[in-house]
Design a protein around this motif. Sequence first.
Motif, PDB file in Angstrom:
ATOM      1  N   UNK A 365       0.850  -1.182   0.000  1.00  0.00           N
ATOM      2  CA  UNK A 365       0.000   0.000   0.000  1.00  0.00           C
ATOM      3  C   UNK A 365       0.892   1.241   0.000  1.00  0.00           C
ATOM      4  N   UNK A 366       0.388   2.300  -0.623  1.00  0.00           N
ATOM      5  CA  UNK A 366       1.054   3.605  -0.603  1.00  0.00           C
ATOM      6  C   UNK A 366       0.044   4.628  -0.103  1.00  0.00           C
ATOM      7  N   UNK A 367       0.409   5.332   0.957  1.00  0.00           N
ATOM      8  CA  UNK A 367      -0.438   6.395   1.507  1.00  0.00           C
ATOM      9  C   UNK A 367       0.310   7.709   1.344  1.00  0.00           C
ATOM     10  N   UNK A 368      -0.319   8.663   0.719  1.00  0.00           N
ATOM     11  CA  UNK A 368       0.304   9.966   0.485  1.00  0.00           C
ATOM     12  C   UNK A 368      -0.603  11.074   0.993  1.00  0.00           C
ATOM     13  N   UNK A 369       0.003  12.206   1.307  1.00  0.00           N
ATOM     14  CA  UNK A 369      -0.774  13.405   1.624  1.00  0.00           C
ATOM     15  C   UNK A 369      -0.159  14.578   0.878  1.00  0.00           C
ATOM     16  N   UNK A 370      -1.021  15.530   0.534  1.00  0.00           N
ATOM     17  CA  UNK A 370      -0.574  16.724  -0.179  1.00  0.00           C
ATOM     18  C   UNK A 370      -1.379  17.914   0.290  1.00  0.00           C
ATOM     19  N   UNK A 371      -0.683  18.972   0.569  1.00  0.00           N
ATOM     20  CA  UNK A 371      -1.334  20.195   1.024  1.00  0.00           C
ATOM     21  C   UNK A 371      -2.018  20.877  -0.152  1.00  0.00           C
ATOM     22  N   UNK A 372      -3.286  21.226   0.020  1.00  0.00           N
ATOM     23  CA  UNK A 372      -4.051  21.895  -1.037  1.00  0.00           C
ATOM     24  C   UNK A 372      -3.851  23.403  -0.939  1.00  0.00           C
ATOM     25  N   UNK A 402      -5.792  19.148   3.571  1.00  0.00           N
ATOM     26  CA  UNK A 402      -4.779  18.167   3.183  1.00  0.00           C
ATOM     27  C   UNK A 402      -5.499  16.989   2.536  1.00  0.00           C
ATOM     28  N   UNK A 403      -5.105  16.702   1.306  1.00  0.00           N
ATOM     29  CA  UNK A 403      -5.706  15.601   0.562  1.00  0.00           C
ATOM     30  C   UNK A 403      -4.894  14.333   0.812  1.00  0.00           C
ATOM     31  N   UNK A 404      -5.531  13.335   1.397  1.00  0.00           N
ATOM     32  CA  UNK A 404      -4.883  12.065   1.716  1.00  0.00           C
ATOM     33  C   UNK A 404      -5.443  11.009   0.770  1.00  0.00           C
ATOM     34  N   UNK A 405      -4.545  10.285   0.094  1.00  0.00           N
ATOM     35  CA  UNK A 405      -4.944   9.261  -0.873  1.00  0.00           C
ATOM     36  C   UNK A 405      -4.246   7.954  -0.537  1.00  0.00           C
ATOM     37  N   UNK A 406      -4.949   6.864  -0.832  1.00  0.00           N
ATOM     38  CA  UNK A 406      -4.412   5.529  -0.597  1.00  0.00           C
ATOM     39  C   UNK A 406      -4.404   4.770  -1.912  1.00  0.00           C
ATOM     40  N   UNK A 407      -3.263   4.111  -2.206  1.00  0.00           N
ATOM     41  CA  UNK A 407      -3.083   3.372  -3.443  1.00  0.00           C
ATOM     42  C   UNK A 407      -2.625   1.955  -3.113  1.00  0.00           C
ATOM     43  N   UNK A 408      -2.847   1.081  -4.066  1.00  0.00           N
ATOM     44  CA  UNK A 408      -2.344  -0.288  -3.995  1.00  0.00           C
ATOM     45  C   UNK A 408      -1.419  -0.520  -5.185  1.00  0.00           C
ATOM     46  N   UNK A 409      -0.279  -1.157  -4.914  1.00  0.00           N
ATOM     47  CA  UNK A 409       0.700  -1.470  -5.951  1.00  0.00           C
ATOM     48  C   UNK A 409       0.733  -2.980  -6.123  1.00  0.00           C
ATOM     49  N   UNK A 410       0.544  -3.425  -7.356  1.00  0.00           N
ATOM     50  CA  UNK A 410       0.514  -4.859  -7.639  1.00  0.00           C
ATOM     51  C   UNK A 410       1.931  -5.398  -7.779  1.00  0.00           C
ATOM     52  N   UNK A 411       2.028  -6.698  -7.902  1.00  0.00           N
ATOM     53  CA  UNK A 411       3.329  -7.329  -8.121  1.00  0.00           C
ATOM     54  C   UNK A 411       3.943  -6.934  -9.454  1.00  0.00           C
ATOM     55  N   UNK A 412       3.111  -6.453 -10.377  1.00  0.00           N
ATOM     56  CA  UNK A 412       3.596  -5.972 -11.662  1.00  0.00           C
ATOM     57  C   UNK A 412       3.879  -4.469 -11.635  1.00  0.00           C
ATOM     58  N   UNK A 413       3.901  -3.881 -10.404  1.00  0.00           N
ATOM     59  CA  UNK A 413       4.165  -2.450 -10.193  1.00  0.00           C
ATOM     60  C   UNK A 413       3.090  -1.557 -10.796  1.00  0.00           C
ATOM     61  N   UNK A 414       1.901  -2.092 -11.025  1.00  0.00           N
ATOM     62  CA  UNK A 414       0.768  -1.293 -11.471  1.00  0.00           C
ATOM     63  C   UNK A 414       0.094  -0.649 -10.266  1.00  0.00           C
ATOM     64  N   UNK A 415      -0.397   0.562 -10.462  1.00  0.00           N
ATOM     65  CA  UNK A 415      -0.933   1.360  -9.368  1.00  0.00           C
ATOM     66  C   UNK A 415      -2.446   1.460  -9.489  1.00  0.00           C
ATOM     67  N   UNK A 416      -3.152   1.198  -8.366  1.00  0.00           N
ATOM     68  CA  UNK A 416      -4.605   1.312  -8.287  1.00  0.00           C
ATOM     69  C   UNK A 416      -4.948   2.275  -7.158  1.00  0.00           C
ATOM     70  N   UNK A 417      -5.825   3.232  -7.444  1.00  0.00           N
ATOM     71  CA  UNK A 417      -6.258   4.152  -6.397  1.00  0.00           C
ATOM     72  C   UNK A 417      -7.412   3.528  -5.620  1.00  0.00           C
ATOM     73  N   UNK A 418      -7.289   3.551  -4.279  1.00  0.00           N
ATOM     74  CA  UNK A 418      -8.300   2.926  -3.425  1.00  0.00           C
ATOM     75  C   UNK A 418      -9.235   3.938  -2.787  1.00  0.00           C
ATOM     76  N   UNK A 419      -8.707   5.036  -2.302  1.00  0.00           N
ATOM     77  CA  UNK A 419      -9.562   5.973  -1.583  1.00  0.00           C
ATOM     78  C   UNK A 419      -8.873   7.324  -1.490  1.00  0.00           C
ATOM     79  N   UNK A 420      -9.685   8.372  -1.287  1.00  0.00           N
ATOM     80  CA  UNK A 420      -9.198   9.737  -1.101  1.00  0.00           C
ATOM     81  C   UNK A 420     -10.071  10.431  -0.069  1.00  0.00           C
ATOM     82  N   UNK A 421      -9.451  11.225   0.796  1.00  0.00           N
ATOM     83  CA  UNK A 421     -10.185  11.958   1.825  1.00  0.00           C
ATOM     84  C   UNK A 421      -9.497  13.296   2.062  1.00  0.00           C
TER      85      UNK A 421
END
Length: 700
Positions: A365-372, A402-421
């Motif tokens: 999982x990758x969790x990021x935040x960014x200031x708006x 602050x925009x917080x997003x959660x992503x999932x990275x597959x074994x093939x390094x493909x990125x899927x967005x799961x949620x944003x708050x």
Amino acid sequence: MATQRTRLVPHILLVLLSTCAAAGPPAPPSNLECYRPCDEKECSLIRCKWTPNPKINSSYHLYWMPANNMDGSITSEYSSDGIIYREQFPSDGDFRVWVEASNQYGSVRSQEILLNAEHIIKPPPPTFSSSSQDPLQIYWGSQEDPLEIHWGTICNNLQRQVGTCDVRYNTEDNQKFGFEDGLCSTYSVLDPQPGTIYEFQVRCACDSSLMSDWSKVLRIKSPESAPVGEVDVWRDCDVSSAGHNCFLTWKNLSISQGRGLILVYEISIIYSDDNVKQMNVSALESSSLSAYNETMWRLSSSLKDVSTVSVSAYNALGATNATHLVVPLKGKDGNDQTIHLLITDQNLTVSWDLPPQFSDNLKQYVVQYKECSPRQTFDWIKVDTDETEVYFQGTFKKYTPYRVSMFAVSNMNEVYQLSTAIGYSAQGAPSMVPTFKLLSVTATDATLFWEPVPFSKQNGVISNYLVGVEKQQVYNVTVTPEHGNQTLELKNLSPAHDYKVWISAVTAAGPGVKVTQTFKTKQSSLSLLGFLLVIPVILLVCFVFFLLNAIQGKGSVCRFWPQCVYEKIPDPRNSHIFRQAKNQINESFTWNSIRTYEPHPKISLLEIVERTPIAVDSNGLTRPVMKEECSQMDYEDGRRVDVVPEECDRTDHRYGKGEYSKMDNSDEERNDCSSSSEEEHYTSGYEKHFMPSVLEILGD
């Protein structure tokens, strides 16, 4: 001046109160400590320290006497620095020491301590055997060799034996800290991290004396080796831009991973058309290819039309494994996560629940935040799929989204967005709605339109909008974090009525500033559909009546046809002129000319002359005509005019509505009582049709 004096009163009172509170005997000194500092050759004096009471103005005096002297005859008085020189204390015995504080209200003593001059010797800090002139010592041993340090003391110069020593150390990035005691003159780090800077400090004692102070810091760099692990690579996407541009970002390798000085980052970019681009970004100096902010790097060029990137870090002895990342998002993953945010002014905690079923295809999982905001502070953390919480440390400003997003990275390094708050460390009342207007209006309905408050001015998470219609009703319009422009339809309004509406955004801190708008509903009217239905019906009815009239014939009257559509033929008896003339004839029994007056019509005088008409029979003989069969002669403007026979030329005897054209032109409808050719010469069809007969005038 009165204001300044008023402001000075509280300060004067505080000074007086503090002075009153400080009045009284002093408090006893505390934490009395004495030792014999030594230099390279001797330990000549005793230095004592204590903690005074700063709230009470007092003077302090250091006292001592031999431990076996109870009469107190030997005393000594010194200043607050508490120094006892060599000739003033016994060198082979114990003595008692205390401190006395005194002022005008009295004096008080501290607790006594028992000292021995030989036991309070404090040697100087040891020195490392390596040169102290070099700020950083490079250890030239191999990677497999332990990291060793050596030091020395002056215990031998003081004719004392070397006692025990303590060592403390840590790495430059504070990832490892160690402490060892009971040492003599050397210490070894058995498994040092390659290419890591270690910092050491040592303290020692002589015999059973006191421990020295900590030595100066010794910095040694362990031998380098090829870096290990992978570079932490991610992408920073600007969601506010129209093109949704993304930029490649990566973090510095840790010291334990770098195992030496990182010299360059090698980046390989593969585009959607399979073109490949290689570039090297220097880690030692600035470059136009990238930007650096002390912890992470950002590639200057965007990742537009890029399908895959890979990054490797190089030092003098090797490189890390390449980190691969598929740039485009692959959409939503099947296991959507709901994230929970807890933000304070110093940290951000993101948590989530584990999905009911794990996907074997997910790597992390990758969790990021960014200031708006224009500053746009950005960071991310990668965790394993069995983790349920991440923690960011930093400075999080109030009323800033602050925009917080959660992503999932597959074994093939493909990125899927799961949620944003969206989260806030502290929320406030939102700003006003930037645009609020009327979109459409009818007689009973109206549609309102507004734009959402921008992120930079929301000051919190907007949960809903309140829309009020005058003082009658307030609508609660719920929104989502990703809402767009909003509309609201108002129904059951009054036609041709002036309305005043307002809107206000609502956060956890309450509603914001209201924005008002006025409008007027339209007049009530038939709908277009009703109008289109009525017109064909009217045309159909008219067509039916015309058709029925045509079937009945031109000369007959259709009973279905309304009387109003026929040509209006005046009835002589409806004129009050003839009614008045009849009354005058009945009263005076004279047949002179009758003068009557009517408001508007223009009519000539009518003279009635009775005569016996002569009729010609079939044999050519003349005979008198009966009264009922005779015509009446009128004279109008000196001309003789035949009056239309009452019984022959009238279609309706009562109302006299025969058509003029029929009476004037049709020979078939003339009866046997027609006037002679001479009379026809002076009598017009109009007079025959419209002039009343004597019977009509004199009749009941």
